[in-house]
Design an enzyme around this catalytic site. Structure first.
Site, mmCIF file in Angstrom:
data_model
loop_
_atom_site.group_PDB
_atom_site.id
_atom_site.type_symbol
_atom_site.label_atom_id
_atom_site.label_comp_id
_atom_site.label_asym_id
_atom_site.label_seq_id
_atom_site.Cartn_x
_atom_site.Cartn_y
_atom_site.Cartn_z
ATOM 1 N N ALA A 265 0.810 -1.212 0.000
ATOM 2 C CA ALA A 265 0.000 0.000 0.000
ATOM 3 C C ALA A 265 0.843 1.261 0.000
ATOM 4 C CB ALA A 265 -0.934 0.002 1.206
ATOM 5 N N THR A 266 2.020 1.220 0.606
ATOM 6 C CA THR A 266 2.863 2.427 0.617
ATOM 7 C C THR A 266 3.232 2.829 -0.796
ATOM 8 O OG1 THR A 266 3.745 1.995 2.832
ATOM 9 C CG2 THR A 266 5.071 3.379 1.381
ATOM 10 N N ASN B 282 -6.059 3.065 10.986
ATOM 11 C CA ASN B 282 -5.243 1.936 11.426
ATOM 12 C C ASN B 282 -4.950 1.960 12.923
ATOM 13 O OD1 ASN B 282 -3.569 4.242 10.644
ATOM 14 N ND2 ASN B 282 -1.829 2.956 11.202
ATOM 15 N N GLN C 199 -7.129 -1.013 5.798
ATOM 16 C CA GLN C 199 -7.716 -1.618 6.997
ATOM 17 C C GLN C 199 -9.198 -1.950 6.812
ATOM 18 O OE1 GLN C 199 -6.042 -2.384 9.787
ATOM 19 N NE2 GLN C 199 -4.102 -1.361 9.360
ATOM 20 N N HIS D 160 -1.098 -8.066 3.393
ATOM 21 C CA HIS D 160 -0.801 -8.611 4.722
ATOM 22 C C HIS D 160 -1.763 -8.126 5.802
ATOM 23 C CE1 HIS D 160 1.445 -5.285 6.897
ATOM 24 N NE2 HIS D 160 1.429 -4.809 5.679
ATOM 25 N N THR E 41 9.509 -6.661 -11.920
ATOM 26 C CA THR E 41 9.056 -8.031 -12.118
ATOM 27 C C THR E 41 8.085 -8.429 -11.015
ATOM 28 O OG1 THR E 41 11.150 -8.628 -13.157
ATOM 29 C CG2 THR E 41 9.791 -10.435 -12.313
ATOM 30 N N CYS F 209 4.334 1.171 12.164
ATOM 31 C CA CYS F 209 5.167 1.970 11.267
ATOM 32 C C CYS F 209 5.906 3.078 11.997
ATOM 33 C CB CYS F 209 4.310 2.588 10.159
ATOM 34 S SG CYS F 209 3.337 1.376 9.257
#
Length: 376
Positions: free
Chosen positions: A73-74, A153, A181, A201, A237, A319
């Site tokens: 997501a970042t 979050n 979330q 994740h 890739t 984070c």
């Protein structure tokens, strides 16, 4: 003894079905999905199956758009913000967001501000929710993009993203939703969004893969330059294994939606009843039930985490855990440093057992009582 895991907002346990979907692409089917030979085409086909599964979880079938796989997501958020704003005319180089957004949004818009983009970060109330009248007064015809998180979050508050998106659309601005979330847990108004970021994740998939959904007609400049493997505009890739894991996890979200929801609501009721004397941070109503951010006066959360080693829980976002600063989200809802440092976040979900949750909560309560008795 493996600690009882109550940190679902940091990451979720990998679903067995996701692990099984990944395994062939880690072992004998290891080919590059961008290769033209048969093995490469098989890997590419697995990626496309995963793309369809994630799109289905987003309920993107009725909406025109494309799903691009990313490293998480970042990357998706960085790409959405930088890629969209770089395409906007000078008269639209303005972004509006909220003070409680994830660092992936706030740090990116701060960088954009140094690049000449006008940045407006809206405050939230003590309940963690943005005031829509305030938002309406600040989202104007100079605004190019509005960014808001579906489910916070840290405190689990559900923002009125559909209404925010409507304000953006009325002014001709794009709307980016961080649905990390919220995907599969609360309704996502995809029809109101132009850009949506998700990651694997947080929904029982593997780490290292996410996706950005882009509405048809929205043009982004590339964030990564190279081979343009994803739709000609995202380079790098792809890992068929990671994509397959995300796809399988997304498929489970759809299949288990009602079961997961009922389980989490029951756990939340148990937790709220068990944690007497703790104060809830954020709205008691507009929230995702699997996130319980609570505080107790006089308790030191960091010490509590160290004392209760049988339980894995947190004091806020993983984070920002090494920053030494109190949570920007808790500061934004008006908590002082002492209140923020007495706050803990309990996250639970699909694989949390009720008896383990009760044991964990009792251990936390006992340790808190010991702290308070020693301080008396």
């Amino acid at each position: 003894m493996t600690p009882i895991y109550l940190d679902y907002q940091a990451t979720t346990p990998l679903a067995p079905e996701a692990a099984e979907a990944m395994r062939p692409w880690l072992d004998e089917k290891f080919a590059n999905p961008h290769s033209a030979h048969r093995l490469g085409r098989e890997a590419a086909a697995a990626v496309e199956v995963a793309r369809e599964q994630v799109s289905a979880a987003l309920q993107a079938g009725k909406e025109g758009g494309r799903l691009f796989f990313t490293s998480g997501a970042t990357e998706a958020i960085n790409w959405a913000l930088k890629g969209a704003l770089s395409r906007l005319p000078d008269s639209r180089r303005r972004v509006v967001t909220l003070a409680t957004e994830h660092a992936a949004v706030l740090d990116t818009v701060e960088w954009l501000g140094r690049m000449g983009v006008e940045v407006d970060v809206l405050p939230v109330g003590p309940d963690g929710l943005v005031d829509l009248d305030l938002a309406a007064s600040r989202i104007d015809d100079r605004t190019g993009l509005v960014a808001a998180m579906l489910v916070n979050n840290e405190i689990g508050v559900v923002q009125p993203v559909a209404q925010l998106a409507e304000l953006a659309r009325d002014c001709g601005a794009l709307f980016l939703c961080d649905a990390v979330q919220g995907l599969g847990r609360v309704p996502l108004p995809l029809d109101s969004c132009d850009l949506v970021a998700v990651t694997a994740h947080k929904v029982h998939g593997p780490k290292g893969v996410g996706a950005l959904w882009v509405r048809d007609g929205v043009i982004l400049d590339p964030l990564l330059h190279g081979g343009g493997q994803e739709g000609g505009i995202r380079s790098g890739t792809l890992s068929p294994a990671l994509c397959a894991g995300l796809g399988a996890a997304a498929k489970l979200l759809s299949e288990r939606a009602e079961e997961d929801h009922a389980h989490v609501v029951k756990l939340a009721e148990t937790a709220r009843a068990r944690m007497q004397g703790w104060i809830l941070n954020g709205s008691p109503v507009e929230r995702y039930a699997g996130n319980l951010n609570i505080r107790r006066t006089g308790v030191d959360a960091a010490r509590l985490i160290a004392d209760v080693r049988q339980v894995a829980f947190s004091a806020g976002s993983a984070c920002a855990s090494g920053s030494g600063r109190t949570s920007h989200v808790l500061r934004a809802i008006g908590l002082d440093d002492a209140e923020a440092r007495s706050s803990i976040r309990l996250g639970f979900g699909r694989y949390t057992k009720e008896d383990e949750l009760i044991l964990a909560l009792d251990l936390i309560n006992e340790a808190a009582e010991r702290q308070l008795s020693l301080a008396a």
